[in-house]
Design an enzyme around this catalytic site. Sequence first.
Site, PDB file in Angstrom:
ATOM      1  N   GLN A 211       2.177  -6.125   5.584  1.00  0.00           N
ATOM      2  CA  GLN A 211       2.334  -5.775   4.188  1.00  0.00           C
ATOM      3  C   GLN A 211       3.732  -6.162   3.728  1.00  0.00           C
ATOM      4  OE1 GLN A 211       1.054  -1.872   3.073  1.00  0.00           O
ATOM      5  NE2 GLN A 211      -0.854  -1.960   4.249  1.00  0.00           N
TER       6      GLN A 211
ATOM      7  N   GLU B  31       0.835  -1.204   0.000  1.00  0.00           N
ATOM      8  CA  GLU B  31       0.000   0.000   0.000  1.00  0.00           C
ATOM      9  C   GLU B  31       0.869   1.254   0.000  1.00  0.00           C
ATOM     10  OE1 GLU B  31      -2.788   0.072   3.282  1.00  0.00           O
ATOM     11  OE2 GLU B  31      -3.846   1.804   2.444  1.00  0.00           O
TER      12      GLU B  31
ATOM     13  N   GLU C 217      -6.001  -9.274   3.803  1.00  0.00           N
ATOM     14  CA  GLU C 217      -5.193  -8.556   4.794  1.00  0.00           C
ATOM     15  C   GLU C 217      -5.134  -9.403   6.057  1.00  0.00           C
ATOM     16  OE1 GLU C 217      -5.900  -4.370   5.476  1.00  0.00           O
ATOM     17  OE2 GLU C 217      -6.429  -4.037   3.372  1.00  0.00           O
TER      18      GLU C 217
ATOM     19  N   TYR D 245      -6.595  -8.978  11.478  1.00  0.00           N
ATOM     20  CA  TYR D 245      -5.240  -8.745  11.973  1.00  0.00           C
ATOM     21  C   TYR D 245      -5.026  -9.464  13.295  1.00  0.00           C
ATOM     22  CZ  TYR D 245      -4.237  -5.462   8.277  1.00  0.00           C
ATOM     23  OH  TYR D 245      -3.982  -4.919   7.036  1.00  0.00           O
TER      24      TYR D 245
ATOM     25  N   ASN E  35     -12.310  -1.267  -0.913  1.00  0.00           N
ATOM     26  CA  ASN E  35     -11.606  -1.872   0.228  1.00  0.00           C
ATOM     27  C   ASN E  35     -12.282  -1.431   1.521  1.00  0.00           C
ATOM     28  OD1 ASN E  35      -9.106  -2.917   1.790  1.00  0.00           O
ATOM     29  ND2 ASN E  35      -9.263  -0.774   2.444  1.00  0.00           N
ATOM     30  N   GLU E  36     -12.504  -2.358   2.402  1.00  0.00           N
ATOM     31  CA  GLU E  36     -13.102  -2.050   3.707  1.00  0.00           C
ATOM     32  C   GLU E  36     -14.226  -1.025   3.559  1.00  0.00           C
ATOM     33  OE1 GLU E  36     -10.176  -1.468   6.842  1.00  0.00           O
ATOM     34  OE2 GLU E  36      -9.483  -3.527   6.608  1.00  0.00           O
TER      35      GLU E  36
END
Length: 490
Positions: free
Chosen positions: A347, A27, A298, A241, A174-175
């Site tokens: 990432q 990103e 992610e 996460y 995204n999200e």
Amino acid sequence: MSITKITLQPKDDAPLIPREIYSQFAEHLGRCIYEGVWVGEDSPIPNTRGIRNDVVTALKNIKVPVIRWPGGCFADEYHWMDGIGPREERPSMYNSHWGGVVENNHFGTHEFLDLCEQVGAEPYVCGNVGSGTVKEMSDWVEYMTSPAQSPMANLRRKNGREEPWKLTYFGVGNESWGCGGNMRPEFYADLYRQYNTFVRTYGPNKITRFACGANVADYNWTTVLMDRAHTHMDGLSLHNYTILNQKWPPSGSATEFGTQEYYSILRAAINTERLVERHSAIMDIKDPGKRINLVVDEWGTWYPVEPGTNPGFLYQQNTVRDALVASVHLDGFHRHCERVRMTNIAQMINVLQAMILTKGEQIIMTPTYWVFEMYVPHQDAKRIHLQLETGEADTGIPAVSATASQKDGKITVSASNLDIAQPQTIEISGLPTSAKVVRARILAGPTVQSHNTFDEPETVQPVAFDVTASEGRISLELPPASIVSIELAG
Ligand code: AHR
């Protein structure tokens, strides 16, 4: 010392482990793209068309199959036309999500697709639904993939690229439940259908389309998306996460932790598999044949940033504990690869659970990188079912996590001892009686907090492990908090 038994039970109809499980996410965040990948053509750091050579070499070494770009939250404020044409004429923008820095747009569509070509990875582009238009998204796809004499294809040619690129994967937002627009699933499902309609197919290019999926345990999001849009998508994402105590915002430290924090993080890592199972079960209702991919695009550890660094840059160190988080995830993804056919760790460089850290011209590989490297033989290999009999390292945490696969006549067995203090005796059986070890390596550190630094870049890296197979069996002793990968032939 406790004993763990791993019995291989190969099945003819077992699936291949898609190499896309080993994909990356890059990103416009902190030093991931700028410095991590892009240094510019005039940089003293050796580069090819502005992209760091050392980074490309390292990524090729772990056979990165797919790179997701440009975000992340950044994707829903990215306007791709700002990132094409002569670099000195590209407008700058403000990166509101990540550190409030000025983004000069020097790394744009051409540079990203060049990175993919240099690494040998497929591109996964995430489009802007939150603050972009249908036309903007549609034009981008035309720009990248149209072979015709069409307006966007001609603009691409004017910018120096005659042939269209192969665009393999496209994410529609995204999200969208959060930084991508704070939408409700019903609203996003309709927007997804609309935007996706104009992600056109040009020439032979076939795009695999992903809808924005749930955050962690938001099963309602998955239910609504599957109810309202499943026929329009090839994949639905999931973000999860690994956070201390599974509680947002991230707390603790990447490098300074005790036994309790160690197990808390491993417990969170193990929980990803439970989430995958539950989201997958919801997807089974509308898609029992598992046509639609659950794309965990992610995942990885998220700690407070390294002291003294920009809080918006999400720069963190990476220890033996992170290596175990990686192996636990990969083992779980292998077990569910009928549904989970792509995952992207967050990432790739200098951000969150990174593969690579850079400091100016210096580069180091993290313990997580080495897990990906040791697991390369599992990419596109046939999964071998395992019967695992193991104790408990701590409440809800098995002493050992393991996986196995077979490719080109070679079997690879990987096992992680999650116990912070106790070694494990591991007895592996079910191998062909003629099997011989061709390579075995172990990843560990002097302590679980061990990590690689720019002064000491080789503290945690794989070393040869002395083990032999006899009559289809292996017996070994695995030190606490370590990962072994054994490759066998014959
Ligand atoms: O990876 C960092 C951020 O985490 C991404 O931009 C966003 O999608 C997620 O919340």
